[in-house]
Design a protein around this motif. Structure first.
Motif, PDB file in Angstrom:
ATOM      1  N   THR A 169     -24.405   3.594  29.887  1.00 66.57           N
ATOM      2  CA  THR A 169     -23.127   4.297  29.811  1.00 66.57           C
ATOM      3  C   THR A 169     -22.011   3.448  30.416  1.00 66.57           C
ATOM      4  O   THR A 169     -22.145   2.919  31.528  1.00 66.57           O
ATOM      5  CB  THR A 169     -23.226   5.644  30.546  1.00 66.57           C
ATOM      6  OG1 THR A 169     -24.220   6.440  29.895  1.00 66.57           O
ATOM      7  CG2 THR A 169     -21.892   6.370  30.553  1.00 66.57           C
ATOM      8  N   THR A 170     -20.916   3.328  29.675  1.00 69.93           N
ATOM      9  CA  THR A 170     -19.770   2.539  30.117  1.00 69.93           C
ATOM     10  C   THR A 170     -18.642   3.458  30.555  1.00 69.93           C
ATOM     11  O   THR A 170     -18.204   4.333  29.801  1.00 69.93           O
ATOM     12  CB  THR A 170     -19.276   1.619  28.988  1.00 69.93           C
ATOM     13  OG1 THR A 170     -20.336   0.734  28.599  1.00 69.93           O
ATOM     14  CG2 THR A 170     -18.073   0.796  29.426  1.00 69.93           C
ATOM     15  N   VAL A 171     -18.159   3.251  31.780  1.00 72.95           N
ATOM     16  CA  VAL A 171     -16.977   3.937  32.309  1.00 72.95           C
ATOM     17  C   VAL A 171     -16.114   2.871  32.956  1.00 72.95           C
ATOM     18  O   VAL A 171     -16.562   2.170  33.875  1.00 72.95           O
ATOM     19  CB  VAL A 171     -17.351   5.012  33.348  1.00 72.95           C
ATOM     20  CG1 VAL A 171     -16.088   5.696  33.882  1.00 72.95           C
ATOM     21  CG2 VAL A 171     -18.310   6.042  32.767  1.00 72.95           C
ATOM     22  N   LEU A 172     -14.886   2.710  32.471  1.00 75.91           N
ATOM     23  CA  LEU A 172     -14.011   1.658  32.967  1.00 75.91           C
ATOM     24  C   LEU A 172     -12.624   2.227  33.287  1.00 75.91           C
ATOM     25  O   LEU A 172     -12.065   2.973  32.487  1.00 75.91           O
ATOM     26  CB  LEU A 172     -13.884   0.543  31.925  1.00 75.91           C
ATOM     27  CG  LEU A 172     -15.195  -0.137  31.495  1.00 75.91           C
ATOM     28  CD1 LEU A 172     -14.950  -1.064  30.306  1.00 75.91           C
ATOM     29  CD2 LEU A 172     -15.824  -0.903  32.657  1.00 75.91           C
ATOM     30  N   PHE A 173     -12.094   1.870  34.446  1.00 71.78           N
ATOM     31  CA  PHE A 173     -10.794   2.359  34.897  1.00 71.78           C
ATOM     32  C   PHE A 173      -9.743   1.256  34.820  1.00 71.78           C
ATOM     33  O   PHE A 173     -10.019   0.092  35.156  1.00 71.78           O
ATOM     34  CB  PHE A 173     -10.842   2.823  36.358  1.00 71.78           C
ATOM     35  CG  PHE A 173     -11.823   3.922  36.667  1.00 71.78           C
ATOM     36  CD1 PHE A 173     -12.264   4.805  35.679  1.00 71.78           C
ATOM     37  CD2 PHE A 173     -12.301   4.080  37.958  1.00 71.78           C
ATOM     38  CE1 PHE A 173     -13.158   5.826  35.988  1.00 71.78           C
ATOM     39  CE2 PHE A 173     -13.195   5.099  38.270  1.00 71.78           C
ATOM     40  CZ  PHE A 173     -13.636   5.963  37.287  1.00 71.78           C
ATOM     41  N   GLY A 174      -8.544   1.641  34.397  1.00 69.65           N
ATOM     42  CA  GLY A 174      -7.395   0.735  34.481  1.00 69.65           C
ATOM     43  C   GLY A 174      -7.602  -0.567  33.753  1.00 69.65           C
ATOM     44  O   GLY A 174      -8.041  -0.605  32.600  1.00 69.65           O
TER      45      GLY A 174
END
Length: 365
Positions: free
Chosen positions: A194-199
């Motif tokens: 699972t990919t979660v990326l901020f900013g």
């Protein structure tokens, strides 16, 4: 299952291939119904022009293979036995001396190919990839039912992800929360990590989640999918945590328009290249052409990346029953990353979108 095996046998016969050795776990599952990750051990489904097939697998997995419903012989081998010797013996029982053997060239490593070549020194070897890709390209109704359910669970995963967004949480914490809640609800496996990326981290198309903390003004990119009864989903959504800048909104709306334009064009006869070009034109006209750095999409099914590639160099026409992703993106290094992705199935006169979470910009918090 039997229809798939018969279709493969007919293809082997037309190509003058006496034996087809299928070794990738996804393709073994497609033809036999047995899903396994054998790790370093040998797994193979072996098909013949005019004899019954057999499945060879680690002995400890043989009972599972039988329970999977495969109606032919299951040959188990212990860790102290040579699986290639067993495979050779079973082939010779059924086909004698073999002139042409089909193999998955893209899956067999050099060591295993050399073992096969030594075991069958008078045989020629030809690739099976094109034949198998053509068979798997068009999904039947049972496959589509599983893909729809996988898509529904992907939508739910995005909902879970958004609920966990709060200032100071890390990318890895959100990814862990998504997978934990899905497992609690019976989803055993994700299609991919699972990919979660901020900013600014979202500006890397294949970025990895880390300890980056969420702050106001960040765009948040989720890329995830689940495996439902052997079939994958793949969805990407980008949301805003707090108010967005004009530039962020412009990038987002450009990607959304490109994605929706490509989806709207999907129908039999349109080529993969035309789909890619439709989305790319929208992004280029908005001045972001250099920042769309990958193909539009890829086939989807048992594997997360299947045939065909939906790219500007692929002139393959769409056909009813094809399933693939549509996922344009804009990635401005060190600054902004936006991608929107859906899974679509080609119908008689258009397409069915299998992932349905809203694509209007969601502003959270």
């Amino acid at each position: 299952m039997q229809q798939r095996m018969e279709a493969l046998k007919r293809r082997l016969s037309r190509q003058g291939i006496q034996v087809g050795i299928v070794t990738s776990p996804d393709n073994v599952f497609y033809f036999t119904g047995f899903m396994s990750d054998p790790h370093e051990r040998v797994l193979a489904a072996v098909f013949f022009e005019d004899s019954d097939p057999f499945l060879i697998c680690p002995l400890m997995e043989a009972p599972d293979a039988v329970r999977s419903g495969f109606p032919h012989s299951v040959i188990g081998y212990g860790d102290a036995e040579d699986p290639w010797k067993k495979l050779k013996e079973e082939v010779e029982k059924r086909a004698g001396t073999v002139k042409r053997i089909g193999i998955e060239k893209s899956h067999l490593n050099v060591e295993r190919f050399e073992i096969l070549r030594s075991a069958f020194p008078s045989s020629g070897f030809v690739p099976l990839e094109e034949t198998i890709n053509e068979l798997r390209l068009i999904k039947d109704e049972r496959e589509l039912e599983r893909l729809r359910k996988a898509g529904e669970w992907a939508d739910r995963a995005i909902e879970i992800a958004i609920r966990h967004l709060k200032e100071g949480i890390t990318e890895l914490e959100v990814a862990a929360a998504i997978e934990y809640e899905l497992k609690r609800n019976g989803i055993e496996q994700m299609s991919f990590p699972t990919t979660v990326l901020f900013g600014a981290n979202a500006a890397s198309p294949h970025g990895n989640p880390g300890t980056n903390k969420l702050k106001k003004g960040d765009l948040v990119l989720f890329d995830l999918g689940v495996v439902y009864e052997g079939y994958c989903s793949d969805i990407t959504r980008t949301v805003a945590f707090g108010e967005v800048t004009e530039e962020q909104r412009t990038v987002y709306e450009t990607v959304r328009k490109a994605q929706e334009a490509a989806v709207a064009l999907c129908k039999p006869g349109i080529t993969c290249a035309e789909l890619d070009r439709e989305a790319r034109n929208v992004i280029e006209k908005a001045g972001f052409g250099p920042y769309f750095t990958h193909r539009l999409g890829h086939g989807l099914g048992i594997g997360i990346h299947e045939y065909p590639s939906v790219s500007e160099t692929n002139g393959m026409p769409l056909q009813k029953g094809m399933v693939f992703t549509v996922e344009p993106g804009i990635y401005i290094p060190g600054k902004i990353g936006v991608r929107i992705e859906d899974d679509v199935c080609v119908t008689e006169d258009g397409c069915e979108v299998l992932t349905r979470f809203p694509k209007t910009l969601q502003i959270i918090g």
